[in-house]
Design a protein around this motif. Sequence first.
Motif, PDB file in Angstrom:
ATOM      1  N   LEU A   1       0.838  -1.200   0.000  1.00 23.49           N
ATOM      2  CA  LEU A   1       0.000   0.000   0.000  1.00 23.49           C
ATOM      3  C   LEU A   1       0.876   1.255   0.000  1.00 23.49           C
ATOM      4  O   LEU A   1       0.582   2.228  -0.688  1.00 23.49           O
ATOM      5  CB  LEU A   1      -0.920  -0.015   1.218  1.00 23.49           C
ATOM      6  CG  LEU A   1      -2.157   0.846   1.091  1.00 23.49           C
ATOM      7  CD1 LEU A   1      -3.042   0.337  -0.033  1.00 23.49           C
ATOM      8  CD2 LEU A   1      -2.952   0.858   2.367  1.00 23.49           C
ATOM      9  N   LYS A   2       1.975   1.200   0.770  1.00 21.06           N
ATOM     10  CA  LYS A   2       2.878   2.361   0.824  1.00 21.06           C
ATOM     11  C   LYS A   2       3.540   2.587  -0.534  1.00 21.06           C
ATOM     12  O   LYS A   2       3.636   3.707  -1.018  1.00 21.06           O
ATOM     13  CB  LYS A   2       3.951   2.143   1.892  1.00 21.06           C
ATOM     14  CG  LYS A   2       3.534   2.686   3.262  1.00 21.06           C
ATOM     15  CD  LYS A   2       4.622   2.581   4.277  1.00 21.06           C
ATOM     16  CE  LYS A   2       5.627   3.712   4.112  1.00 21.06           C
ATOM     17  NZ  LYS A   2       6.674   3.658   5.143  1.00 21.06           N
ATOM     18  N   SER A   3       3.983   1.481  -1.127  1.00 15.29           N
ATOM     19  CA  SER A   3       4.698   1.621  -2.395  1.00 15.29           C
ATOM     20  C   SER A   3       3.754   2.015  -3.529  1.00 15.29           C
ATOM     21  O   SER A   3       4.191   2.534  -4.542  1.00 15.29           O
ATOM     22  CB  SER A   3       5.407   0.311  -2.741  1.00 15.29           C
ATOM     23  OG  SER A   3       4.443  -0.696  -2.932  1.00 15.29           O
ATOM     24  N   SER A   4       2.461   1.750  -3.366  1.00 10.63           N
ATOM     25  CA  SER A   4       1.509   2.071  -4.433  1.00 10.63           C
ATOM     26  C   SER A   4       1.015   3.500  -4.355  1.00 10.63           C
ATOM     27  O   SER A   4       0.236   3.933  -5.187  1.00 10.63           O
ATOM     28  CB  SER A   4       0.295   1.143  -4.358  1.00 10.63           C
ATOM     29  OG  SER A   4       0.703  -0.175  -4.380  1.00 10.63           O
ATOM     30  N   THR A   5       1.408   4.217  -3.312  1.00 13.41           N
ATOM     31  CA  THR A   5       0.889   5.582  -3.149  1.00 13.41           C
ATOM     32  C   THR A   5       2.038   6.578  -3.191  1.00 13.41           C
ATOM     33  O   THR A   5       3.214   6.192  -3.162  1.00 13.41           O
ATOM     34  CB  THR A   5       0.155   5.729  -1.801  1.00 13.41           C
ATOM     35  OG1 THR A   5       1.035   5.285  -0.779  1.00 13.41           O
ATOM     36  CG2 THR A   5      -1.099   4.907  -1.772  1.00 13.41           C
ATOM     37  N   ARG A   6       1.626   7.833  -3.216  1.00  9.26           N
ATOM     38  CA  ARG A   6       2.671   8.869  -3.234  1.00  9.26           C
ATOM     39  C   ARG A   6       3.431   8.867  -1.907  1.00  9.26           C
ATOM     40  O   ARG A   6       3.018   8.234  -0.939  1.00  9.26           O
ATOM     41  CB  ARG A   6       2.017  10.221  -3.498  1.00  9.26           C
ATOM     42  CG  ARG A   6       0.904  10.520  -2.554  1.00  9.26           C
ATOM     43  CD  ARG A   6       0.123  11.707  -3.048  1.00  9.26           C
ATOM     44  NE  ARG A   6      -1.148  11.771  -2.326  1.00  9.26           N
ATOM     45  CZ  ARG A   6      -2.304  11.981  -2.906  1.00  9.26           C
ATOM     46  NH1 ARG A   6      -2.387  12.146  -4.191  1.00  9.26           N
ATOM     47  NH2 ARG A   6      -3.406  12.046  -2.201  1.00  9.26           N
ATOM     48  N   ASP A   7       4.484   9.662  -1.870  1.00 14.28           N
ATOM     49  CA  ASP A   7       5.382   9.598  -0.719  1.00 14.28           C
ATOM     50  C   ASP A   7       4.749  10.100   0.579  1.00 14.28           C
ATOM     51  O   ASP A   7       5.079   9.648   1.664  1.00 14.28           O
ATOM     52  CB  ASP A   7       6.646  10.412  -0.996  1.00 14.28           C
ATOM     53  CG  ASP A   7       7.520   9.675  -2.002  1.00 14.28           C
ATOM     54  OD1 ASP A   7       7.299   8.457  -2.147  1.00 14.28           O
ATOM     55  OD2 ASP A   7       8.377  10.313  -2.630  1.00 14.28           O
ATOM     56  N   SER A   8       3.836  11.058   0.441  1.00 15.45           N
ATOM     57  CA  SER A   8       3.297  11.664   1.670  1.00 15.45           C
ATOM     58  C   SER A   8       2.618  10.610   2.541  1.00 15.45           C
ATOM     59  O   SER A   8       2.077   9.623   2.051  1.00 15.45           O
ATOM     60  CB  SER A   8       2.288  12.743   1.302  1.00 15.45           C
ATOM     61  OG  SER A   8       1.223  12.157   0.610  1.00 15.45           O
TER      62      SER A   8
END
Lengths: 371, 356
Positions: free
Chosen positions: A73-80
């Motif tokens: 989920l983290k890698s699929s979203t923007r950095d924020s």
Amino acid sequence: MRDIRPVSSERSDWGLFSPEELFELMRVECTRASRYGYDLSCLCVSIDRLGHLQDLYGSTSRAELLDALHELLKSSTRDSDFPRCMVDDALVALFPHTGTAGALTLCRRVLKGARRLGFESDGRPIQVTFSIGVATNRDAGVRDLESLLQQAQAGMALARAAGGDRFMRQEQASNEFDQIRRELEDLRSALDRQGDVVREAASVRRVLDLADLPGGGQALLERPEDREFAARMAALFGTGAGSGPEAEKLRQQAIEFALRGIHEERRRSIERQMRENEGEVDTLRRRVAKLNSSLAATEEELRRVMALKDVDPGVASIYRTVQGLSADAANAKARLDMLNRIFQANVELRQNLQPGSVPAEIRAKKDPDHE
Amino acid sequence: MSDKQTKSAESAKKDHGVLYLGIDLGTSRTSVAASNGVRETISSYVGYPKDVVSRKLLQKDVLYGDDALAHRLSLNLFRPLGEGVIQCKAGDTPDSSQNLRAARDLLVEIVRRAKPRKDELVYAVIGVPAQASIHNKDAILKAAREAVDSVMLCSEPFSVAYGQDMLDDVLVIDIGAGTTDLCRMHGTMPEDADQITNTYAGDHVDEELTKRIRKKFPQAQFSVQMIKTIKEKHSSVMDRMEPVEVLLPVQGKPTPFDVTDEIRQSCRTLIPPIVDGLSKLIASFDPEFQERLKNRVLLAGGGSQIKGLDTAIELLMHERLGGGRVLRIEEPIYGGANGALKIAHDMPGEFWKKLR
């Protein structure tokens, strides 16, 4: 949702806040989105058959899978950063400034990523899929964090019930539900139409059965114009042939022969028509059978969706022959007078509470001798 | 007028698509009887989770009845009806609005439990205490507005009598939790002078029993809910009643206590106010029909389940009024709801439409 906790309190990125603080953060985010009018999405992601996988591959696999879910989920979203926490075995995350289209794109990305996750246990690959429920603050019925979470969880439950490896929105499920209902109605009307055709075909068949072809059916084969034909033949023989018993016999035989030919031709025509009708009836019967099975499948699907959405169809009222007090009832006049007074008292009560809101015709009824 | 209406009602066709409800909105229990055959009753408690954690634990936004009581520690618990009416005063105080919200939710829930079909209109008659104030009636109407399509209020004892088809020369005693309603029926709609309401009812018995047990067994620990349960199980006014031994904790240890006399005495506190009320209603009635009225006393409501109450009232009536006969209705829990349903059914359809 019985348990609210971070996946692992040791991890710095999970363990900074307690579950209550995370929920508070989410609530703040939700309120802010509502205040400034920007989009906010909520994803509720669960690993399909997690309990089963844990039974098969041991308890460590569970933690690994949940960590992988979080990383994906983290890698699929923007950095924020985005507020998220574990509720039971589902990851609940809020995505500020993400509308419906963005949330759905993210879901597709996560599902795709899940299929690429490589897990192994004792050298055997483990296939992992996710069920995702999506809700946004623009969805109907979403007022606060609780309703947003509720819709996302309902979407997740629907996705899971539909077999997993997919994302669903409760709103979308409602639309599908309506779609199924519409299809069911269309099917019903199609069945009715087909039923009419079958009934018509069956009535033709009944006529033919009554005629008892090919052994009988004289009523169908002999027609009034035959008599006219016979008379014209007789007239023809009368003018051209001689008289006497031989001539008469010959004339009779010629007429009978001609009529037999005509009847035979008609019989063949009717039989041909019958075969065509039988073929059509058979085709229609097959069509009706297919529509019936389709209807049964649709009804079954409708029942399943209704059960999934916890829809109670209710119990229909048992209607009496007469609405209102029957004139045959004991003390009908006195009871009707009492009912009238209850009604008047209720009208007066409403008038006293909200003057001006009661229609004039009701006010007129206040006079007991009115009518 | 009546003939014309009777004829019009007779000629009316069946109005499909309407579910009629009779609702007895009580302090202790709320019951519904519906025209689809469904009958339901729930304790008049409404609970809302105290915080997000309890919400997640309970999986519900609102809990009702015994479910709410069982989880009361995690809930903001409301008993929206007190003394038979919604606990709200004029003005918009926080307590008032919360009680109103709880009452509305309770009505919505009881209507939901009647299982109306989505395509049906719902018309309801709600029984309210005989002498409910206009403010309280307004509160009940407001609460009902969201739950049903058309609503009428009627006096609870009247609905009991209507349900029993006893409309002529009858005295109805309806013992609820908050109030005891006495109503004189004489073939027409009862007026204010025909009705007496007092608060010597189920809650009063609970208070009496609490006081007596606390006085006799100061070491015993108990809650109001425990007292209510004991009362509902053992209530009796009979001289010869089964000994009642209950287990109450003392310093955490369950200890047996004999509360037979406490229960009997507490329940008996209801009798004198009831007979006082009966005396007033009988004495102010046409002398020619007083004897008939005395012999047609109908005992209804949850309180009528107290063992020996009918005989005890008869005895005191005999002493003070020279005689009397008390009949207990068959279904104390649904007596009011059944009567209200009958009123709803008998009400001409045009009346319902005008009150939508």
